[in-house]
Motif scaffolding. Structure first.
Motif, PDB file in Angstrom:
ATOM      1  N   GLU A 186       0.831  -1.196   0.000  1.00 15.84           N
ATOM      2  CA  GLU A 186       0.000   0.000   0.000  1.00 15.84           C
ATOM      3  C   GLU A 186       0.867   1.249   0.000  1.00 15.84           C
ATOM      4  OE1 GLU A 186      -2.761   1.187   3.358  1.00 15.84           O
ATOM      5  OE2 GLU A 186      -4.051  -0.172   2.221  1.00 15.84           O
ATOM      6  N   VAL A 187       0.378   2.317  -0.647  1.00 15.71           N
ATOM      7  CA  VAL A 187       1.030   3.615  -0.546  1.00 15.71           C
ATOM      8  C   VAL A 187       0.899   4.044   0.913  1.00 15.71           C
ATOM      9  CG1 VAL A 187       0.985   6.034  -1.285  1.00 15.71           C
ATOM     10  CG2 VAL A 187       0.403   4.211  -2.929  1.00 15.71           C
ATOM     11  N   THR A 188       2.004   4.281   1.570  1.00 18.70           N
ATOM     12  CA  THR A 188       1.965   4.648   2.989  1.00 18.70           C
ATOM     13  C   THR A 188       1.558   6.114   3.144  1.00 18.70           C
ATOM     14  OG1 THR A 188       4.276   5.366   3.064  1.00 18.70           O
ATOM     15  CG2 THR A 188       3.833   2.998   3.480  1.00 18.70           C
ATOM     16  N   ASP A 189       1.160   6.477   4.363  1.00 20.30           N
ATOM     17  CA  ASP A 189       0.831   7.882   4.636  1.00 20.30           C
ATOM     18  C   ASP A 189       2.045   8.767   4.386  1.00 20.30           C
ATOM     19  OD1 ASP A 189      -1.816   7.378   5.249  1.00 20.30           O
ATOM     20  OD2 ASP A 189      -1.501   7.335   7.412  1.00 20.30           O
ATOM     21  N   LYS A 190       3.216   8.275   4.736  1.00 23.89           N
ATOM     22  CA  LYS A 190       4.446   9.043   4.522  1.00 23.89           C
ATOM     23  C   LYS A 190       4.700   9.258   3.023  1.00 23.89           C
ATOM     24  CE  LYS A 190       9.333   9.114   5.777  1.00 23.89           C
ATOM     25  NZ  LYS A 190      10.412   8.463   6.507  1.00 23.89           N
ATOM     26  N   GLU A 191       4.496   8.208   2.216  1.00 22.05           N
ATOM     27  CA  GLU A 191       4.670   8.339   0.762  1.00 22.05           C
ATOM     28  C   GLU A 191       3.651   9.316   0.183  1.00 22.05           C
ATOM     29  OE1 GLU A 191       6.335   4.096  -0.904  1.00 22.05           O
ATOM     30  OE2 GLU A 191       4.278   4.120  -0.097  1.00 22.05           O
ATOM     31  N   PHE A 192       2.404   9.227   0.656  1.00 19.59           N
ATOM     32  CA  PHE A 192       1.382  10.135   0.132  1.00 19.59           C
ATOM     33  C   PHE A 192       1.677  11.567   0.547  1.00 19.59           C
ATOM     34  CE2 PHE A 192      -2.537  12.459  -0.259  1.00 19.59           C
ATOM     35  CZ  PHE A 192      -2.927  12.097  -1.537  1.00 19.59           C
ATOM     36  N   ALA A 193       2.121  11.771   1.779  1.00 20.34           N
ATOM     37  CA  ALA A 193       2.462  13.117   2.240  1.00 20.34           C
ATOM     38  C   ALA A 193       3.595  13.709   1.399  1.00 20.34           C
ATOM     39  CB  ALA A 193       2.841  13.093   3.717  1.00 20.34           C
ATOM     40  N   ALA A 194       4.597  12.888   1.066  1.00 23.50           N
ATOM     41  CA  ALA A 194       5.705  13.358   0.236  1.00 23.50           C
ATOM     42  C   ALA A 194       5.202  13.719  -1.162  1.00 23.50           C
ATOM     43  CB  ALA A 194       6.808  12.305   0.163  1.00 23.50           C
TER      44      ALA A 194
ATOM     45  N   LEU B  42      -9.025  14.351   2.810  1.00 24.54           N
ATOM     46  CA  LEU B  42      -9.904  13.480   3.582  1.00 24.54           C
ATOM     47  C   LEU B  42      -9.423  12.055   3.401  1.00 24.54           C
ATOM     48  CD1 LEU B  42     -13.263  14.992   2.275  1.00 24.54           C
ATOM     49  CD2 LEU B  42     -12.065  15.597   4.377  1.00 24.54           C
ATOM     50  N   ASP B  43      -9.488  11.254   4.443  1.00 27.56           N
ATOM     51  CA  ASP B  43      -9.077   9.859   4.348  1.00 27.56           C
ATOM     52  C   ASP B  43     -10.288   8.965   4.549  1.00 27.56           C
ATOM     53  OD1 ASP B  43      -6.323  10.252   3.888  1.00 27.56           O
ATOM     54  OD2 ASP B  43      -6.029  10.709   5.993  1.00 27.56           O
ATOM     55  N   GLY B  44     -10.324   7.897   3.788  1.00 28.35           N
ATOM     56  CA  GLY B  44     -11.445   6.984   3.901  1.00 28.35           C
ATOM     57  C   GLY B  44     -11.109   5.617   3.356  1.00 28.35           C
ATOM     58  N   SER B  45     -12.128   4.804   3.295  1.00 27.14           N
ATOM     59  CA  SER B  45     -12.015   3.474   2.705  1.00 27.14           C
ATOM     60  C   SER B  45     -12.991   3.412   1.546  1.00 27.14           C
ATOM     61  CB  SER B  45     -12.373   2.398   3.730  1.00 27.14           C
ATOM     62  OG  SER B  45     -11.465   2.434   4.806  1.00 27.14           O
ATOM     63  N   GLY B  46     -12.581   2.786   0.487  1.00 24.91           N
ATOM     64  CA  GLY B  46     -13.454   2.714  -0.674  1.00 24.91           C
ATOM     65  C   GLY B  46     -13.300   1.401  -1.398  1.00 24.91           C
ATOM     66  N   GLN B  47     -14.113   1.277  -2.421  1.00 22.71           N
ATOM     67  CA  GLN B  47     -13.990   0.106  -3.285  1.00 22.71           C
ATOM     68  C   GLN B  47     -14.379   0.512  -4.695  1.00 22.71           C
ATOM     69  OE1 GLN B  47     -16.745  -2.770  -1.593  1.00 22.71           O
ATOM     70  NE2 GLN B  47     -18.043  -2.586  -3.397  1.00 22.71           N
ATOM     71  N   TRP B  48     -13.847  -0.222  -5.652  1.00 26.94           N
ATOM     72  CA  TRP B  48     -14.170   0.004  -7.052  1.00 26.94           C
ATOM     73  C   TRP B  48     -13.857  -1.258  -7.835  1.00 26.94           C
ATOM     74  CZ3 TRP B  48     -10.456   0.911 -11.164  1.00 26.94           C
ATOM     75  CH2 TRP B  48      -9.139   0.693 -10.783  1.00 26.94           C
ATOM     76  N   ARG B  49     -14.399  -1.366  -9.017  1.00 29.61           N
ATOM     77  CA  ARG B  49     -14.134  -2.516  -9.884  1.00 29.61           C
ATOM     78  C   ARG B  49     -13.030  -2.119 -10.854  1.00 29.61           C
ATOM     79  NH1 ARG B  49     -17.199  -6.867 -10.579  1.00 29.61           N
ATOM     80  NH2 ARG B  49     -19.079  -5.792  -9.887  1.00 29.61           N
ATOM     81  N   GLY B  50     -11.901  -2.778 -10.748  1.00 32.52           N
ATOM     82  CA  GLY B  50     -10.763  -2.491 -11.612  1.00 32.52           C
ATOM     83  C   GLY B  50     -10.956  -3.033 -13.012  1.00 32.52           C
ATOM     84  N   GLY B  51     -10.009  -2.752 -13.867  1.00 35.00           N
ATOM     85  CA  GLY B  51     -10.064  -3.192 -15.262  1.00 35.00           C
ATOM     86  C   GLY B  51     -10.127  -4.698 -15.411  1.00 35.00           C
TER      87      GLY B  51
ATOM     88  N   HIS C 203      -7.688   1.679   1.162  1.00 38.10           N
ATOM     89  CA  HIS C 203      -7.641   2.972   1.830  1.00 38.10           C
ATOM     90  C   HIS C 203      -7.551   4.020   0.726  1.00 38.10           C
ATOM     91  CE1 HIS C 203      -6.744   5.819   5.015  1.00 38.10           C
ATOM     92  NE2 HIS C 203      -5.755   6.277   4.277  1.00 38.10           N
ATOM     93  N   THR C 204      -8.213   5.153   0.922  1.00 36.68           N
ATOM     94  CA  THR C 204      -8.265   6.179  -0.115  1.00 36.68           C
ATOM     95  C   THR C 204      -8.016   7.553   0.491  1.00 36.68           C
ATOM     96  OG1 THR C 204      -9.920   4.859  -1.291  1.00 36.68           O
ATOM     97  CG2 THR C 204      -9.735   7.162  -1.927  1.00 36.68           C
ATOM     98  N   HIS C 205      -7.261   8.365  -0.227  1.00 40.46           N
ATOM     99  CA  HIS C 205      -7.081   9.771   0.127  1.00 40.46           C
ATOM    100  C   HIS C 205      -7.911  10.582  -0.869  1.00 40.46           C
ATOM    101  CE1 HIS C 205      -3.766   8.694   2.751  1.00 40.46           C
ATOM    102  NE2 HIS C 205      -3.180   8.064   1.743  1.00 40.46           N
ATOM    103  N   VAL C 206      -8.750  11.472  -0.364  1.00 41.99           N
ATOM    104  CA  VAL C 206      -9.549  12.350  -1.219  1.00 41.99           C
ATOM    105  C   VAL C 206      -9.024  13.770  -1.041  1.00 41.99           C
ATOM    106  CG1 VAL C 206     -11.858  13.217  -1.771  1.00 41.99           C
ATOM    107  CG2 VAL C 206     -11.569  10.868  -0.917  1.00 41.99           C
TER     108      VAL C 206
END
Length: 148
Positions: free
Chosen positions: A60-68, A85-94, A102-105
């Motif tokens: 997973e992309v870590t919080d530290k990686e996303f902050a950078a 905003l931080d949350g959890s999500g789902q989607w259908r990939g290709g 985990h998702t950052h908005v």
């Protein structure tokens, strides 16, 4: 001759309304409309970017990686500010599989005519997809009245 179902349903609905089956309201039943109140502010665009954090290798992309990433890509493009905003999500990939992650908005507000913002947003999306091997970064746009 058989009548197609769509025409039959339309004709039946029209008949019901014509026979008084429709709902009507008299002026006495309807409260008066309130005086038009205009919100303060200007019309701006609102863009929400959804950054999933699941990588193809299962990490997973870590919080530290996303902050950078945010410090390097988002802050210079939108120095006046944004909201994360931080949350959890789902989607259908290709592949057709449902992905839960985990998702950052990121919520961006900017003047409606700001053409540079459009370019910056697309560069941010492309940069994140490339750096973290993402299939996509969801973008959602709307128009808002903004007042500071």
């Amino acid at each position: 001759m058989a009548m197609p179902r769509r025409i039959w349903v339309t004709a039946a609905a029209a008949t019901l309304v014509g026979l008084g089956g429709g709902i009507t309201a008299s002026a006495a039943d309807t409260p008066p409309a309130p005086a038009q109140v205009r919100s303060p502010g200007e019309i701006w665009k609102r863009t929400e970017l959804f950054f999933g954090t699941g990588k193809p290798d299962g990490t997973e992309v870590t919080d530290k990686e996303f902050a950078a990433f945010s410090d390097r890509e988002i802050t210079p493009a939108f120095p006046d500010g944004f909201t994360r905003l931080d949350g959890s999500g789902q989607w259908r990939g290709g592949s057709g599989a449902i992905v839960r992650e985990h998702t950052h908005v990121i919520v961006l507000l900017y003047p409606f005519a700001d053409g540079a913002a459009e370019r910056e947003i697309e560069e941010i999306r492309a940069g994140y997809r490339k750096q973290f091997e993402q299939e996509s970064v969801l973008r959602s746009d709307s128009v808002e009245r903004v007042s500071f």
